[in-house]
Design a protein around this motif. Structure first.
Motif, PDB file in Angstrom:
ATOM      1  N   LEU A  80      -4.096 -12.478  -2.096  1.00 44.01           N
ATOM      2  CA  LEU A  80      -4.208 -11.645  -0.908  1.00 44.01           C
ATOM      3  C   LEU A  80      -3.172 -10.536  -1.035  1.00 44.01           C
ATOM      4  CD1 LEU A  80      -5.305 -11.163   2.012  1.00 44.01           C
ATOM      5  CD2 LEU A  80      -3.359 -12.525   2.809  1.00 44.01           C
ATOM      6  N   LEU A  81      -3.621  -9.279  -0.992  1.00 43.88           N
ATOM      7  CA  LEU A  81      -2.723  -8.122  -0.989  1.00 43.88           C
ATOM      8  C   LEU A  81      -2.630  -7.644   0.453  1.00 43.88           C
ATOM      9  CD1 LEU A  81      -1.051  -5.907  -2.364  1.00 43.88           C
ATOM     10  CD2 LEU A  81      -3.192  -4.679  -2.816  1.00 43.88           C
ATOM     11  N   SER A  82      -1.440  -7.722   1.037  1.00 43.84           N
ATOM     12  CA  SER A  82      -1.281  -7.425   2.461  1.00 43.84           C
ATOM     13  C   SER A  82      -0.215  -6.365   2.684  1.00 43.84           C
ATOM     14  CB  SER A  82      -0.921  -8.704   3.230  1.00 43.84           C
ATOM     15  OG  SER A  82       0.334  -9.210   2.807  1.00 43.84           O
ATOM     16  N   GLY A  83      -0.191  -5.852   3.902  1.00 46.24           N
ATOM     17  CA  GLY A  83       0.784  -4.835   4.284  1.00 46.24           C
ATOM     18  C   GLY A  83       0.207  -3.939   5.341  1.00 46.24           C
ATOM     19  N   PRO A  84       1.031  -3.300   6.156  1.00 43.85           N
ATOM     20  CA  PRO A  84       0.534  -2.419   7.217  1.00 43.85           C
ATOM     21  C   PRO A  84      -0.109  -1.163   6.655  1.00 43.85           C
ATOM     22  CG  PRO A  84       2.920  -2.276   7.054  1.00 43.85           C
ATOM     23  CD  PRO A  84       2.504  -3.390   6.139  1.00 43.85           C
ATOM     24  N   ASN A  85      -0.789  -0.416   7.518  1.00 41.81           N
ATOM     25  CA  ASN A  85      -1.371   0.866   7.110  1.00 41.81           C
ATOM     26  C   ASN A  85      -0.294   1.748   6.504  1.00 41.81           C
ATOM     27  OD1 ASN A  85      -3.186   0.690  10.175  1.00 41.81           O
ATOM     28  ND2 ASN A  85      -4.020   0.272   8.164  1.00 41.81           N
ATOM     29  N   GLY A  86      -0.623   2.365   5.355  1.00 36.64           N
ATOM     30  CA  GLY A  86       0.314   3.269   4.702  1.00 36.64           C
ATOM     31  C   GLY A  86       1.372   2.593   3.870  1.00 36.64           C
ATOM     32  N   HIS A 107      -6.911  -6.815   6.872  1.00 35.34           N
ATOM     33  CA  HIS A 107      -5.942  -6.841   7.968  1.00 35.34           C
ATOM     34  C   HIS A 107      -6.234  -7.985   8.927  1.00 35.34           C
ATOM     35  CE1 HIS A 107      -3.801  -3.289   6.808  1.00 35.34           C
ATOM     36  NE2 HIS A 107      -4.886  -2.547   6.801  1.00 35.34           N
ATOM     37  N   TYR A 108      -7.333  -8.688   8.696  1.00 31.49           N
ATOM     38  CA  TYR A 108      -7.640  -9.910   9.443  1.00 31.49           C
ATOM     39  C   TYR A 108      -7.421 -11.078   8.488  1.00 31.49           C
ATOM     40  CZ  TYR A 108      -9.799  -7.012  13.067  1.00 31.49           C
ATOM     41  OH  TYR A 108     -10.030  -6.092  14.068  1.00 31.49           O
ATOM     42  N   THR A 109      -6.197 -11.556   8.423  1.00 26.89           N
ATOM     43  CA  THR A 109      -5.836 -12.499   7.364  1.00 26.89           C
ATOM     44  C   THR A 109      -6.523 -13.846   7.492  1.00 26.89           C
ATOM     45  OG1 THR A 109      -3.842 -13.040   8.642  1.00 26.89           O
ATOM     46  CG2 THR A 109      -3.617 -11.432   6.859  1.00 26.89           C
ATOM     47  N   THR A 110      -7.076 -14.146   8.665  1.00 26.03           N
ATOM     48  CA  THR A 110      -7.834 -15.395   8.786  1.00 26.03           C
ATOM     49  C   THR A 110      -9.246 -15.245   8.241  1.00 26.03           C
ATOM     50  OG1 THR A 110      -8.490 -14.802  11.041  1.00 26.03           O
ATOM     51  CG2 THR A 110      -6.518 -16.169  10.786  1.00 26.03           C
ATOM     52  N   LEU A 111      -9.690 -13.996   8.047  1.00 19.71           N
ATOM     53  CA  LEU A 111     -11.020 -13.737   7.493  1.00 19.71           C
ATOM     54  C   LEU A 111     -10.883 -13.405   6.016  1.00 19.71           C
ATOM     55  CD1 LEU A 111     -12.630 -11.617  10.340  1.00 19.71           C
ATOM     56  CD2 LEU A 111     -12.868 -14.054   9.891  1.00 19.71           C
ATOM     57  N   ARG A 112     -10.721 -14.454   5.236  1.00 21.33           N
ATOM     58  CA  ARG A 112     -10.505 -14.273   3.804  1.00 21.33           C
ATOM     59  C   ARG A 112     -11.207 -15.408   3.076  1.00 21.33           C
ATOM     60  NH1 ARG A 112      -6.425 -17.321   5.762  1.00 21.33           N
ATOM     61  NH2 ARG A 112      -5.745 -19.030   4.413  1.00 21.33           N
TER      62      ARG A 112
END
Length: 483
Positions: A285-291, A454-459
């Motif tokens: 999972l590659l995560s992080g806020p916009n930008g 950005h919906y980490t439960t939907l993975r």
């Protein structure tokens, strides 16, 4: 025609026929003064068409009657951001965002907003002042959504009709937008939001649920029973699907190896000393806020960013720039992102769009075999896409387009699958099916996966590792840790 102040909007016997298809059929509803509306429904149910009709940009039969003070002050904010370059055309190509020599082709945020005082105020209100002098080309998908909304609000509308406002936004931005919508609702603005059952702001009073172009249910939000999200259960039909074939391009140990990679455009640093290693068969999972730099990071892997040649980057056990072509890299990768969707040729048919996944092109320029053609039909059948394979992309809904592009990424069963917000615009049931499909592919063929949402439960359930970015830096690298 003005109506009594008690009713802000009245819709009667509204229908839309496009070609030989009735997209909307006898739509009737009213919105009381001070109330706001959410439009829900599955992909292809007619939500966007209804929004366009209410905004006055889609022809329809029937009547739409606004209160007199509202009718001349409507804005439509589409799901997909579209803007023109400095030559006043929208002709942008997919890799342009990553080519620094082209950054000046697009206006800055302030230029796009025409330096409008309200736009400047809203930049500050939404904590986006730091983007004021940034080229639109350098914005993330989520940042584009926010700027798109600010542009529309600068016109001081009395009616806002917005298609999927929360798509592409990180968790905190979605919370902030809920609060912002509550503020707008208190300013006498009529708000109509096309959204999902999970993202209905508290200011919304009324809900319409569409199904196949008709109103399935309508009423106050307290009266509407929203459908529960389906569980993501592996669809056993996929075991027998001829679409799933062994990929012969998986002879490597390390899919991705980055060492101290820094990417910047002018003085703006997008990635800052990023190191990351992905072994064959791992699911991240590659995560992080916009930008935060996620799209730029992925562009290095997909051979779309020319700065990759100056980086310490190894793909599939081979140092980048050691003689391989971008096509040698792309043939091992299946890819989907919001940026790819924006730049894809919507004049392509559903069939040709999916087929282009075998050749890694935006559009189809080669003939497909009978076997490949049948594989495409099998995918469309397996996933119950109720559109003809010879339909053009622009003739189907946004959610259906995204599903077609997702199948394009999966069609060759790639050894590395890179999916950036692949389920944007899909209804709950289709999301569940596609996540199950991705899981199945990964389990059957040890597919390496990098997944952004950005919906980490939907993975996909197969994900066990996580890389988190913030302001271009790695802030976490290890076992999956949510959110």
């Amino acid at each position: 025609m003005a109506i009594t102040p008690r009713i802000s909007l009245a819709v009667a016997q509204l229908s839309v026929q496009i070609g030989n298809k009735r997209v909307l059929d006898n739509i009737n509803f009213e919105i009381e003064s001070g109330h706001h509306l959410a439009i829900l429904g599955a992909g292809g149910s007619g939500k966007t068409t209804l929004g366009k009709v209410l905004a006055g940009i889609q022809m329809a039969t029937g009547t739409i009657t606004y209160s007199e003070h509202l009718i001349k002050h409507r804005v439509w904010i589409p799901q997909q951001h579209v803007y023109k370059n400095k030559a006043n055309i929208t002709d942008f190509y997919y890799q342009q965002r990553f080519n620094s020599i082209d950054n000046d082709a697009a206006p800055t945020v302030l230029e796009y907003l025409d330096h409008h005082p309200i736009g400047v105020q809203l930049l500050d209100r939404l904590q986006l002042t730091h983007l004021a002098d940034s080229s639109l080309l350098l914005l993330s998908n989520g940042e584009h959504k926010k700027i798109q909304m600010i542009k529309a609000l600068s016109a001081e509308p009395k009616v806002i009709i917005m298609d999927q406002p929360f798509i592409g936004l990180d968790h905190q931005s979605r919370l902030d937008l809920h609060t912002f919508f509550d503020e707008l609702s208190q300013q006498g603005i009529l708000m109509v939001l096309i959204t999902s059952s999970e993202e209905i702001p508290s200011c919304i009073n009324d809900i319409i649920v569409l199904e196949h172009g008709q109103i399935k249910s309508k009423g106050h939000r307290s009266e509407i029973i929203l459908p529960a999200r389906p569980l993501s259960v592996l669809d056993q039909r996929l075991n027998m699907s001829p679409a799933i074939q062994l990929n012969a391009l998986s002879d490597f140990h390390t899919a991705i190896a980055m060492k101290e990679i820094t990417i910047q455009y002018g003085t703006k640093k997008i990635l800052d000393r990023v190191s990351w290693s992905v072994a064959r068969g791992e699911r991240w999972l590659l995560s992080g806020p916009n930008g935060s730099g996620k799209s730029t990071l992925l562009s290095l892997i997909t051979a779309d960013n020319p700065q990759a040649y100056a980086c310490d980057l190894t793909l599939f056990d081979r140092r980048r720039g050691s003689g391989e072509s971008i096509w040698d890299i792309k043939k091992k990768i299946g890819y989907l992102s919001p940026e790819l969707h924006v730049c894809f040729d919507l004049n392509c048919t559903v069939h040709d769009t999916i087929a282009s996944g075998w050749f890694d092109t935006i559009g189809l320029y080669q003939k497909v075999s009978k076997e490949q053609h049948q594989t495409i039909l099998n995918w469309l059948s397996d996933h119950e896409i109720l559109v003809s394979h010879d339909k053009k992309l622009y003739e189907i809904s946004f959610g259906q387009q995204r599903l077609v592009l997702l199948i394009r990424a999966l069609i060759k069963n790639p050894t590395l699958l890179i999916l950036d917000e692949p389920c944007q615009g899909l209804d709950d049931l289709t999301q569940s099916k596609m996540l199950a499909c991705i899981d199945m592919l990964c389990h059957l063929h040890a597919t390496t996966l990098v997944y952004v949402t950005h919906y980490t439960t939907l993975r996909p359930a197969c994900i066990t590792l996580q890389l988190a970015l913030h302001q271009g830096r790695v802030v976490y690298n290890g076992p999956l840790a949510l959110p």
